[in-house]
Enzyme design. Structure first.
Site, short mmCIF file in Angstrom:
data_model
loop_
_atom_site.label_atom_id
_atom_site.label_comp_id
_atom_site.label_asym_id
_atom_site.label_seq_id
_atom_site.Cartn_x
_atom_site.Cartn_y
_atom_site.Cartn_z
N SER A 142 0.86 -1.19 0.00
CA SER A 142 0.00 0.00 0.00
C SER A 142 0.88 1.23 0.00
O SER A 142 2.02 1.19 0.50
CB SER A 142 -0.89 0.01 1.25
OG SER A 142 -1.54 1.26 1.40
N TYR A 154 -0.68 -0.78 10.29
CA TYR A 154 -0.92 -1.06 8.86
C TYR A 154 0.27 -0.61 8.01
O TYR A 154 0.73 -1.35 7.13
CB TYR A 154 -2.19 -0.33 8.44
CG TYR A 154 -2.67 -0.62 7.03
CD1 TYR A 154 -3.33 -1.81 6.74
CD2 TYR A 154 -2.50 0.32 6.01
CE1 TYR A 154 -3.79 -2.06 5.45
CE2 TYR A 154 -2.97 0.08 4.73
CZ TYR A 154 -3.61 -1.11 4.45
OH TYR A 154 -4.07 -1.36 3.18
#
Length: 253
Positions: A142, A154
């Site tokens: 990401s 994350y």
């Protein structure tokens, strides 16, 4: 039929969103697709939708962060199709919070699904790929890997996947196995809708706020990621490995 035809592909987190789009695209290209998801019922439903469109797909329940669950899933997949040619590590979760509010469980859950899960699945399928001297592994990173407020867990997981990708490319290259990662930017999914909710916005407000900062002036769709996976799992990308490909509408870092 493209060059993924007759190949066996595993897509983790494939029941919905980006994973479902990837599974549908690979099936449309002729691959036999194992849709792996914690929600086995949804995985089977997505597989049935693909089958209704003349594709070949089967849903399997699996907790990607648990070694025994992965071993069971890979055994069922290889019993059905005798091998694995393509792995897309897409399974993911978010437990967003600022660092001082983030619990150990929030940290462990996100790192477990993204990093441990990708490790367990890559380790499981590489034996088949090494034996046949052909394989494609695509990890979903990401642009949050470059830093994202409220996403220490994350961001760390997605950055870790980039190092994992490069290392596997080095280790597995001599066996004709390509390992690459895709770093999506702002893609319309349930996960980005959850992020909008976390910051107190409707999704439409969230989109309107951030789309102008994207060079292409729009957010992405799951099909944008699926198209990139289709290329990276075809023979057309045979000399590309160890790369992190941003699919984000343009540079923002």
């Amino acid at each position: 039929m493209t060059q993924t035809g007759s190949k066996v592909a595993v897509v983790t987190g494939g029941a919905r969103g980006i994973g479902a789009a990837i599974a549908a695209r690979l099936a449309a290209d002729g691959a036999r697709v194992a849709i792996v998801d914690l929600d086995g019922e949804s995985a089977q439903k997505t597989a049935a939708e693909i089958t209704a469109q003349s594709g070949e797909a089967v849903g399997f329940a699996c907790n990607v962060a648990e070694e025994a669950s992965v071993a069971d899933a890979i055994a069922r997949i290889t019993d059905r199709w005798a091998g694995v040619d393509i792995l897309v590590n897409n399974a993911g979760v978010i437990r967003d919070n600022l660092l001082f509010r983030m619990s150990v469980s929030d940290w462990d859950t996100v790192l477990g699904v993204h990093l441990r899960g990708s490790f367990l699945w890559a380790r499981a399928v590489q034996a088949h790929m090494v034996e046949q001297r052909w394989g494609k592994i695509v990890n979903l990173s990401s642009t949050s890997a470059y830093g994202s407020r409220g996403q220490a867990n994350y961001s760390a997981a997605k950055a870790g996947l980039q190092g994992f990708t490069r290392t596997l490319a080095i280790e597995l290259g001599k066996f004709n196995i390509n390992v690459n990662a895709i770093a999506p930017g702002f893609i319309e999914t349930d996960m980005t809708r959850a992020t909008a909710e976390r910051v107190g916005m409707s999704f439409e407000e969230f989109e309107a706020k951030y789309a102008p900062s994207i060079p292409l002036q729009r957010i992405g769709q799951p099909a944008d990621i699926a198209n990139t996976v289709a290329f990276l799992t075809s023979d057309q990308s045979s000399y590309i490995t160890g790369q992190i490909i941003n699919v984000s509408g343009g540079p923002s870092h």
